[in-house]
Write an enzyme that holds these catalytic residues in place. Structure first.
Site, mmCIF file in Angstrom:
data_model
loop_
_atom_site.group_PDB
_atom_site.id
_atom_site.type_symbol
_atom_site.label_atom_id
_atom_site.label_comp_id
_atom_site.label_asym_id
_atom_site.label_seq_id
_atom_site.Cartn_x
_atom_site.Cartn_y
_atom_site.Cartn_z
ATOM 1 N N TYR A 31 -2.535 0.298 10.682
ATOM 2 C CA TYR A 31 -2.568 -0.211 9.305
ATOM 3 C C TYR A 31 -1.276 0.169 8.589
ATOM 4 O O TYR A 31 -0.643 -0.670 7.931
ATOM 5 C CB TYR A 31 -3.772 0.367 8.565
ATOM 6 C CG TYR A 31 -3.794 0.067 7.079
ATOM 7 C CD1 TYR A 31 -4.259 -1.154 6.602
ATOM 8 C CD2 TYR A 31 -3.361 1.023 6.146
ATOM 9 C CE1 TYR A 31 -4.277 -1.434 5.240
ATOM 10 C CE2 TYR A 31 -3.381 0.746 4.788
ATOM 11 C CZ TYR A 31 -3.833 -0.474 4.343
ATOM 12 O OH TYR A 31 -3.846 -0.748 2.996
ATOM 13 N N SER A 71 0.855 -1.185 0.000
ATOM 14 C CA SER A 71 0.000 0.000 0.000
ATOM 15 C C SER A 71 0.888 1.231 0.000
ATOM 16 O O SER A 71 2.015 1.200 0.520
ATOM 17 C CB SER A 71 -0.896 0.009 1.252
ATOM 18 O OG SER A 71 -1.502 1.283 1.431
#
Length: 234
Positions: free
Chosen positions: A152, A139
């Site tokens: 995250y 990501s």
């Protein structure tokens, strides 16, 4: 015929990637916690390409025992696994100080642990065969942390770090390792938001990139590919 194993494979990027590999004529191994979704998707893949095998097993990829059972069964049913796509992930949008007690553990077990365990399971077999390819879906939060999704971001940083170590361990053995780094991508993470799909990366874009990388010559490896929305991150 070659074989691809994809985690998080019935929705979003994983779904698009599985369809892309089926279109390329690879057998695919897929798993999901939802049996109906899994079997429906298996039938859809066979409808796309009746000449492939689709191995489907109900499994929670964030559970190590179930994950390894799925990997072993896929290998037994299909044979040598040529491609592993580590796509399983979860996004919990909270700052670290606002995390619930299990937030960090849940994201570690979903965003990082499966890649680590599947690498340990398949890595030496690929090394011995001097072929194979790991695609790890990271990501942009691994490059630029998101303060509203602190833990995250931490797990995605760790996944990118793991990917770099995997690449270094595998490169002399002919096994490829690629970090796929998407920006804002239209998946279930955005299901409650009002967004314009024309301002986002689509799952099919990620799948297309993976297929193009997969088809590169034996001597070429894409270390990292970053795919962001053309207008910028949302």
């Amino acid at each position: 015929m070659k074989n691809a194993l994809i985690t998080g494979s019935t929705k979003g990027m994983g779904r698009a990637i599985a369809i892309a590999f089926a279109n390329e004529g690879l057998n695919v191994a897929i798993c999901s916690r939802n049996e109906k979704e899994l079997l429906d998707f298996k039938n859809e893949l066979l409808g796309i390409n009746a000449g492939i095998k689709v191995f489907a097993q109900v499994a929670d990829g964030s559970n190590k025992v179930q994950l390894i059972d799925f990997a072993a069964a896929a290998q037994q049913q299909l044979g040598f696994i040529d491609v592993v796509v580590n796509n399983l992930g979860t996004f919990i949008p909270t700052s670290i100080l606002d995390d619930a007690d299990d937030t960090f553990t849940r994201q570690l077990n979903t965003n990082l642990m499966p890649t680590y365990e599947l690498y340990r399971f398949f890595g030496k077999t690929m090394m011995g065969a001097r072929t194979g390819h790991f695609f790890n879906i990271c990501s942009v939060a691994a490059l630029n942390p998101v303060v509203q999704a602190g833990s995250y971001s931490v797990t995605k940083y760790a996944l990118l770090g793991l990917t770099k170590v995997m690449r270094l361990e595998m490169q002399e053995h002919g096994v490829k390792v690629t970090a796929v780094i998407p920006g804002s991508t239209l998946t279930d993470s955005w299901k409650d938001a009002v967004v314009d799909k024309n301002t986002m990366v689509l799952p099919e874009d990620i799948a297309s990139a993976i297929i193009n990388i997969y088809h590169m010559s034996a001597g070429a490896n894409v270390d990292e590919i970053i795919i962001k929305p053309a207008p910028g991150q949302l």
